[in-house]
Design a protein around this motif. Structure first.
Motif, short mmCIF file in Angstrom:
data_model
loop_
_atom_site.label_atom_id
_atom_site.label_comp_id
_atom_site.label_asym_id
_atom_site.label_seq_id
_atom_site.Cartn_x
_atom_site.Cartn_y
_atom_site.Cartn_z
N CYS A 36 36.30 48.33 36.84
CA CYS A 36 37.40 48.98 36.11
C CYS A 36 37.58 48.58 34.65
CB CYS A 36 38.74 48.80 36.82
SG CYS A 36 38.84 49.59 38.42
N ILE A 37 36.91 47.55 34.14
CA ILE A 37 37.16 47.10 32.77
C ILE A 37 35.84 46.81 32.06
CG2 ILE A 37 37.45 44.68 33.47
CD1 ILE A 37 39.58 44.46 31.21
N GLN A 38 35.78 47.21 30.80
CA GLN A 38 34.61 46.94 29.96
C GLN A 38 35.07 46.53 28.58
OE1 GLN A 38 30.96 47.30 30.86
NE2 GLN A 38 32.26 46.72 32.58
N VAL A 145 47.09 30.58 39.58
CA VAL A 145 45.81 30.07 39.10
C VAL A 145 45.85 30.13 37.58
CG1 VAL A 145 43.32 30.51 38.98
CG2 VAL A 145 44.53 30.89 41.11
N GLU A 146 45.39 29.06 36.92
CA GLU A 146 45.31 29.05 35.47
C GLU A 146 43.85 28.95 35.06
OE1 GLU A 146 47.82 25.89 34.06
OE2 GLU A 146 49.60 27.17 34.17
N ALA A 147 43.50 29.70 34.01
CA ALA A 147 42.12 29.71 33.54
C ALA A 147 42.08 30.08 32.07
CB ALA A 147 41.29 30.70 34.34
N HIS A 148 41.06 29.57 31.38
CA HIS A 148 40.80 30.01 30.02
C HIS A 148 40.07 31.34 30.13
CE1 HIS A 148 38.40 30.46 26.33
NE2 HIS A 148 39.54 30.08 25.78
N LEU A 152 37.21 38.99 31.23
CA LEU A 152 38.04 39.46 32.34
C LEU A 152 37.23 40.09 33.46
CD1 LEU A 152 40.95 41.06 30.27
CD2 LEU A 152 41.07 38.98 31.63
N ALA A 153 36.19 40.82 33.11
CA ALA A 153 35.41 41.55 34.12
C ALA A 153 34.74 40.62 35.12
CB ALA A 153 34.37 42.45 33.45
N THR A 154 34.39 39.41 34.71
CA THR A 154 33.75 38.47 35.64
C THR A 154 34.72 37.44 36.20
OG1 THR A 154 33.05 37.03 33.83
CG2 THR A 154 31.48 38.71 34.56
N GLN A 155 35.72 37.03 35.41
CA GLN A 155 36.61 35.97 35.85
C GLN A 155 37.66 36.43 36.86
OE1 GLN A 155 37.43 34.76 31.65
NE2 GLN A 155 37.41 32.71 32.56
N LEU A 156 38.23 37.61 36.66
CA LEU A 156 39.29 38.07 37.56
C LEU A 156 38.84 38.22 39.01
CD1 LEU A 156 41.36 40.61 35.46
CD2 LEU A 156 41.76 38.19 35.84
#
Length: 182
Positions: A36-38, A145-148, A152-156
């Protein structure tokens, strides 16, 4: 004092406009579930992305910086978590919305083919985003959850999968309701 001007070696390659319609057509499959995001550009001061629908998010994002939403195709809305519970901000086609920092929000894009231009600032290494899940019955915070954030496409998906796989995290300690997960 003025900053010194340094001419890049390939100025024409750097200063080139993007054919936005062609860019979207080339990535049409990735602007649908499950991705869904690029992201349009990398290694810039802004994270500029296109987000497609439909989606079904159950998390709330706590961005330490502002986010700009331009809903340029179809309709969407932001579910905003307040102390009184969730509230809705509609993003009709053509709407633009600037979200202040630390407002817990869950972007909802129920329409297939809907598209939003999302502009966020790149985060300094020491600045963390939060992702939170709340109980649907009593709005109690279930998990954070906290993250730098850098991609977004891979971390979420990683954060979401970990929450969905953990029944204990999905169970409300206040009222016992089980969060549905996906």
């Amino acid at each position: 004092m003025f900053a010194e001007f340094h001419k890049p070696l390939d100025l024409h390659g750097i200063l080139k406009a993007v054919d936005f319609d062609a860019w979207i057509r080339e990535r049409a499959e990735k602007l649908q579930p499950p991705v869904c995001i690029q992201q349009i550009w990398r290694d810039t001061d802004f994270i500029v992305s296109v987000v497609g629908g439909p989606n079904r998010r159950h998390d709330y994002h706590d961005d330490p910086l502002e986010e700009l939403f331009y809903q340029f195709k179809g309709n969407a809305y932001l579910s905003i978590m307040t102390p009184e519970g969730p509230r809705r901000v509609d993003l009709g086609e053509g709407a633009i919305f600037l979200l202040p920092p630390h407002v817990r929000h869950s972007p909802q894009r129920p329409e297939a083919g809907s598209l939003c231009l999302l502009v966020e600032r790149s985060r300094p290494k020491d600045l963390l985003d939060g992702f939170e899940w709340f109980c649907a019955s009593c709005n109690n915070l279930l998990h954070r959850v906290e993250a730098h954030v850098s991609d977004l496409a891979t971390q979420l998906p990683l954060a979401f999968d970990a929450f969905h796989a953990d029944r204990a995290r999905r169970t409300c300690k206040r009222c016992g309701t089980l969060h549905p997960g996906r």
